[in-house]
Scaffold this active site. Structure first.
Site, PDB file in Angstrom:
ATOM      1  N   HIS A 104      -2.668 -19.228  -2.933  1.00 47.82           N
ATOM      2  CA  HIS A 104      -1.978 -19.671  -1.716  1.00 47.82           C
ATOM      3  C   HIS A 104      -2.024 -21.197  -1.736  1.00 47.82           C
ATOM      4  O   HIS A 104      -3.015 -21.781  -2.196  1.00 47.82           O
ATOM      5  CB  HIS A 104      -2.696 -19.259  -0.438  1.00 47.82           C
ATOM      6  CG  HIS A 104      -2.918 -17.792  -0.253  1.00 47.82           C
ATOM      7  ND1 HIS A 104      -3.956 -17.120  -0.839  1.00 47.82           N
ATOM      8  CD2 HIS A 104      -2.256 -16.892   0.504  1.00 47.82           C
ATOM      9  CE1 HIS A 104      -3.912 -15.856  -0.461  1.00 47.82           C
ATOM     10  NE2 HIS A 104      -2.892 -15.684   0.357  1.00 47.82           N
ATOM     11  N   ASP A 107      -5.269 -22.637  -0.663  1.00 53.10           N
ATOM     12  CA  ASP A 107      -6.447 -22.356  -1.514  1.00 53.10           C
ATOM     13  C   ASP A 107      -6.729 -23.525  -2.441  1.00 53.10           C
ATOM     14  O   ASP A 107      -7.883 -23.829  -2.731  1.00 53.10           O
ATOM     15  CB  ASP A 107      -6.209 -21.171  -2.470  1.00 53.10           C
ATOM     16  CG  ASP A 107      -5.892 -19.871  -1.790  1.00 53.10           C
ATOM     17  OD1 ASP A 107      -6.243 -19.717  -0.620  1.00 53.10           O
ATOM     18  OD2 ASP A 107      -5.288 -19.006  -2.471  1.00 53.10           O
TER      19      ASP A 107
HETATM   20  C1  XLS Z   1      -4.705  -9.837   2.387  1.00 57.84           C
HETATM   21  C2  XLS Z   1      -3.751  -9.944   1.310  1.00 57.84           C
HETATM   22  C3  XLS Z   1      -3.569 -11.342   0.744  1.00 57.84           C
HETATM   23  C4  XLS Z   1      -2.310 -11.414  -0.049  1.00 57.84           C
HETATM   24  C5  XLS Z   1      -1.795 -12.785  -0.295  1.00 57.84           C
HETATM   25  O1  XLS Z   1      -5.122  -8.753   2.778  1.00 57.84           O
HETATM   26  O2  XLS Z   1      -4.110  -9.055   0.305  1.00 57.84           O
HETATM   27  O3  XLS Z   1      -4.678 -11.712   0.017  1.00 57.84           O
HETATM   28  O4  XLS Z   1      -2.452 -10.776  -1.270  1.00 57.84           O
HETATM   29  O5  XLS Z   1      -1.506 -13.467   0.867  1.00 57.84           O
END
Ligand code: XLS
Ligand code: NI
Ligand code: NI
Length: 441
Positions: A104, A107
């Site tokens: 993300h 991140d």
């Molecule tokens: C959360 C999601 C997230 C997505 C990406 O539950 O899995 O991590 O994969 O935003």
């Protein structure tokens, strides 16, 4: 990459040693170089590391702060720390042998005081990532934007009742698309953790869904404008953090995308734990997406039978993954997608070595599942059974039903005049379960 400084000095590249190996820091089933049908196992499985869990996760839960402390997090300047963390990340990707990573925007780079400052931070870290990708050969499976952590998104991003928040989210995704393109990302994911509602007392559900669709249409248009050719993926999840999320599961996602004329631009990123939270099995979600040609990618993890939230564990359940791989292979594979380990260490798993053990288990179980699934499909016993079970539709009036050549009146006449009462046939579930076990043990 700072070649002289190792962040995981005690652990070298993880090698393949075969099923008999007792070395916990070796693969027993995943041999990345193994060639199957003209492609290596690395190319078939397209493993990816989730940056948020493995390099931003600290083991915190609602009852306490983080337990996991990494030496590269010690500095005081957030940008330098972010760079050192990314160096550690790429060292890990390389040592574990993952060909891909995912992130993300927030991140990899700290959020600034303004959007402009956040974008500058992101640019600095994207340049760093680009150099690391080039040096290591690790590629970006997908990028995405975090539209759920910042308090501004507490009532949603694209579905926020305030158009100002919608605009902010649009600006953020615009930038996230640009950086995903810059890093050669093969897909872009939309997961709407805050796109939903807590109570209908304050919510206009129809307007929120219209807004989400408008947002996705803008994303499609902008991707076209900048020449981003990656696959767009919707990642369904029924709840958590929001009580009711609009992308509840694959079936509701298909309905949403078709309603708003978006279906040809999207496929699905299916997460194991989200499937089970929705009351489905993992293979169910894969089959629903595959049935309409919309299987895109996998967020590989596992939930806990006894817990009702997204525990995001590493999946070592060979049976579950074998069934999932059967469905994936039958669908023709994942195309530009891959198997992204959207999974995190348990709170007490605080050592760097745990990061290796966790991914070794995940890689190995998927590799084993892949091979078992291929054997199952090559033997064709289940395929044969299922084909036989539906064979009454292969000819005669069954075929006419499938071709929509008959109606109620024709079928009534048939039953009254010739067919009479159907003869019940066993579904043979227990026999098939026993057959499945012959592949697993
Ligand atoms: C959360 C999601 C997230 C997505 C990406 O539950 O899995 O991590 O994969 O935003
Ligand atoms: Ni996910
Ligand atoms: Ni999840």
């Amino acid at each position: 990459m700072a070649k002289n400084k190792q962040h995981f000095p005690k652990i070298g590249p993880i090698g393949y040693e075969g099923p008999a190996s007792g070395n916990p820091l070796a693969f027993r089933h995943y041999n990345p170089e193994e060639r199957i049908d003209g492609r290596t196992l690395r190319e078939h499985l397209r493993f990816s590391i989730a940056y948020w869990h493995s390099f931003r996760g600290v083991g915190s839960d609602p009852f306490g702060p983080g337990t996991i402390r990494r030496e590269w997090e010690r500095g005081t300047d957030p940008i330098s720390v972010a760079k050192a963390r990314m160096d550690a990340g790429f060292e890990f990707f390389t040592k574990i042998g993952a060909p891909f990573w995912c992130f993300h925007d927030r991140d990899i780079a700290p959020e600034g005081r303004t959007l402009a400052e956040s974008n500058r931070h992101l640019d600095a870290l994207v340049a760093h990532a680009k150099a690391l990708q080039k040096a290591t050969g690790v590629k970006l499976l997908w990028g995405t934007a975090n539209l759920f952590s910042n308090p501004r998104y507490m009532c949603g991003a694209a579905t926020n009742p305030d158009a100002h928040v919608f605009a902010y989210a649009a600006a953020q995704v615009k930038k996230a698309l640009e950086v995903t393109l810059e890093l050669g990302g093969e897909n872009y994911v939309f997961w709407g953790g805050r796109e939903g509602y807590e109570t209908l007392l304050n919510t206009n559900l129809k307007r929120e869904q219209d807004h989400l669709a408008a947002f996705l249409h803008m994303a499609v248009a902008y991707a076209k404008e900048i020449g981003f050719k990656g696959q767009f993926l919707i990642e369904p999840k029924p709840k958590e953090p929001t009580k009711h999320q609009y992308d509840f599961d694959v079936a509701s996602g298909i309905a949403f995308l078709r309603t708003y004329g978006l279906d040809r631009h999207f496929k699905f990123n299916i997460e194991t734990n989200h499937a089970t939270l929705a009351g489905h099995t993992f293979p169910h979600e894969i089959e629903v997406a595959a049935a309409v040609g919309m299987l895109g990618s996998i967020d590989a993890n596992a939930g806990d039978l006894l817990l009702g939230w997204d525990t995001d564990q590493f999946n070592t359940d060979a049976k579950e993954l074998t069934l999932a791989m059967v469905s994936i292979l039958r669908a023709g594979g994942l195309g530009s997608g891959g198997l992204n380990f959207d999974a995190k260490l348990r709170r007490p798993s605080i050592d760097p070595a745990d990061l290796f053990y966790a991914h070794i288990g995940g890689f190995d179980t998927y590799a084993l599942a892949f091979k078992t699934a291929r054997r199952i499909l090559a033997d064709g016993k289940f395929t044969e059974f299922v084909a036989e079970r539906y064979s009454s539709y292969d000819a005669g009036f069954g075929k006419d039903i499938e071709r929509r050549k008959v109606g109620f009146k024709d079928l009534e006449r048939l039953v009254l005049k010739t067919l009479g009462e159907p003869v019940p046939r066993s579904g043979r579930q227990e026999k098939l379960e026993n057959l499945l076990n012959t592949y697993l043990h």
